[in-house]
Design an enzyme around this catalytic site. Structure first.
Site, short mmCIF file in Angstrom:
data_model
loop_
_atom_site.label_atom_id
_atom_site.label_comp_id
_atom_site.label_asym_id
_atom_site.label_seq_id
_atom_site.Cartn_x
_atom_site.Cartn_y
_atom_site.Cartn_z
N HIS A 13 0.86 -1.21 0.00
CA HIS A 13 0.00 0.00 0.00
C HIS A 13 0.89 1.25 0.00
CE1 HIS A 13 -3.89 2.10 1.36
NE2 HIS A 13 -3.03 3.03 0.97
N HIS A 15 1.47 5.30 -2.02
CA HIS A 15 1.09 6.35 -2.96
C HIS A 15 2.37 6.97 -3.52
CE1 HIS A 15 -3.13 6.28 -1.57
NE2 HIS A 15 -2.57 5.92 -0.43
N LYS A 99 -8.99 -0.93 -6.28
CA LYS A 99 -9.20 -0.25 -4.99
C LYS A 99 -10.58 0.40 -4.94
CE LYS A 99 -7.59 1.81 -1.10
NZ LYS A 99 -6.56 2.83 -0.90
N HIS A 142 -10.70 1.01 1.07
CA HIS A 142 -10.52 2.09 2.05
C HIS A 142 -11.81 2.11 2.86
CE1 HIS A 142 -8.96 6.16 3.36
NE2 HIS A 142 -10.14 6.06 3.94
N HIS A 178 -5.22 -0.27 5.89
CA HIS A 178 -4.90 0.57 7.05
C HIS A 178 -5.93 0.50 8.18
CE1 HIS A 178 -7.49 3.24 4.77
NE2 HIS A 178 -6.55 3.55 3.90
N ASP A 250 1.15 2.80 3.58
CA ASP A 250 0.26 3.91 3.21
C ASP A 250 1.06 5.21 3.12
OD1 ASP A 250 -1.98 5.27 2.42
OD2 ASP A 250 -2.92 5.34 4.39
ZN LIG Z 1 -3.61 4.96 1.15
#
Ligand SMILES: [Zn+2]
Length: 365
Positions: A13, A15, A99, A142, A178, A250
């Site tokens: 995970h 970004h 996602k 999420h 998360h 994350d």
């Molecule tokens: Zn994230």
């Protein structure tokens, strides 16, 4: 110096962003065997976009001697995603997951372009979930309900939507991203074998009290927001014991100007050298004066499970064949990264703090 060796870790995970931010952050993720690139910024909605983004990130991350870190791309589900797009997407063996970002019900109602904002009703994705289930594409969620006003209650408020998905599509592999609450940790521990979760190093380390530690701390502001001491204890227990719970950084970088302002952005920038050192300290201890007995082997094994082995097992990807070494030595985290050659300045997780373990730089690197 005391050293431990573990299989090279994976980050399911992260970004990576794009442009100059990508150029800054990608090399700081080179340590990982593979990384799962999130599809929100830039927004990736189909197979072509996913493969193009994979190449962009691979170029930016570079190689480490003979080793090329693997980038596993994802797509963002929208109400315009079709089963055909999933089938096409699943045709590339690098592509593993899609996602789900929830969006407000009101925001989507009656607005066609709202279909790009995320998912307001999971039941409308029935055909897409069926296609993912039969193609073996993993669903990353999420899990926060944006229609719940209180951010501290959003994760548990989304549990009914998660339960609807996991009970209607038991063959669909689902990763709840998360997780931050005792409620969600318990759900994952009790769920069937196709349900897994990631936990971030910041949710394992901090609680909501850390948001007001000698003043407001914008670099600790993240989604999901930091929770209570009891919630942290529950996610720590899941990280230790549950074989379907694994590390996911994350890492979500924002330039310092975007964080340190009224209405600042949520997200914590988490380079590999910091998260691995922090997790080593959490699993292994090592505070000055602490001596390790035979238990060190047990702690090392749990650490390796959490960061290197469980995610590949769930994703159906081979774990790394090679290893990394960490040594027991104090190390001070930089107060920022970047800020030169046009690159943004980004404040990392645990900026300026002293950690007890350090990743030994690879001789080849
Ligand atoms: Zn994230």
């Amino acid at each position: 110096l005391q050293q431990i060796t573990i299989r090279r870790p994976c980050d399911p995970h992260v970004h990576f962003r794009f442009g100059l931010m990508l150029a800054l952050v990608a090399p700081l993720h080179r340590l990982f065997h593979w990384s799962l690139a999130m599809p929100n910024v830039p927004e990736i909605r189909d197979a072509d976009g996913a493969l193009d983004y994979r190449l962009q990130v691979e170029r930016a991350i570079g190689t480490d001697g003979d080793r090329a870190p693997i980038i596993v791309p994802t797509i963002k589900l929208t109400h315009a995603t079709t089963p055909r797009m999933i089938a096409r997407f699943a045709g590339d063996h690098y592509v593993k997951a899609a996602k789900l970002y929830p969006c407000k019900k009101g925001a989507a109602a009656g607005v066609t372009t709202g279909s790009h904002n995320g998912i307001h009703d999971v039941t409308l994705l029935t055909d897409v979930f069926k296609a993912m289930q039969s193609a073996g594409v993993i669903l990353c969620i999420h899990a926060e309900d944006p229609d719940t006003a209180d951010p501290w209650l959003r994760e548990e408020a989304y549990l009914p939507q998660v339960e609807w998905i996991t009970s209607h599509f038991p063959g669909l592999r689902v990763v709840i991203e998360h997780i931050s609450t005792a409620v969600m940790a318990r759900f994952v521990e009790d769920a069937h074998a196709n349900v897994a979760a990631t936990i971030t190093p910041h949710h394992l380390r901090w609680t909501r009290a850390d948001l007001y530690d000698g003043g407001a701390r914008p670099h600790r502001w993240c989604c999901p927001v930091l929770k209570t001491v009891e919630d942290r204890a529950a996610v720590r227990r899941a990280a230790w014991y549950c074989e379907r719970v694994f590390f996911g950084s994350d890492s979500a970088p924002h330039a310092i100007e975007a964080k340190e302002k009224d209405g600042g952005a949520a997200g914590i920038f988490a380079p590999a050298e910091i998260t691995m050192a922090a997790e080593a300290g959490r699993f292994l201890g090592g505070e000055a004066g602490l001596t390790f007995g035979p238990d060190l082997a047990v702690y090392r094994a749990h650490f390796e499970q959490f960061v290197s082995l469980r995610a590949p097992a769930f994703y159906g990807l081979a774990p790394a064949e090679d290893t990394i070494v960490l040594e027991r030595t104090d190390w001070r985290v930089p107060s920022s990264y970047g800020g030169h050659d046009g690159l943004p300045t980004v404040v990392p997780f645990l900026a300026g703090e002293t950690l007890w373990w350090r990743v030994v730089p690879d001789a080849a690197g």
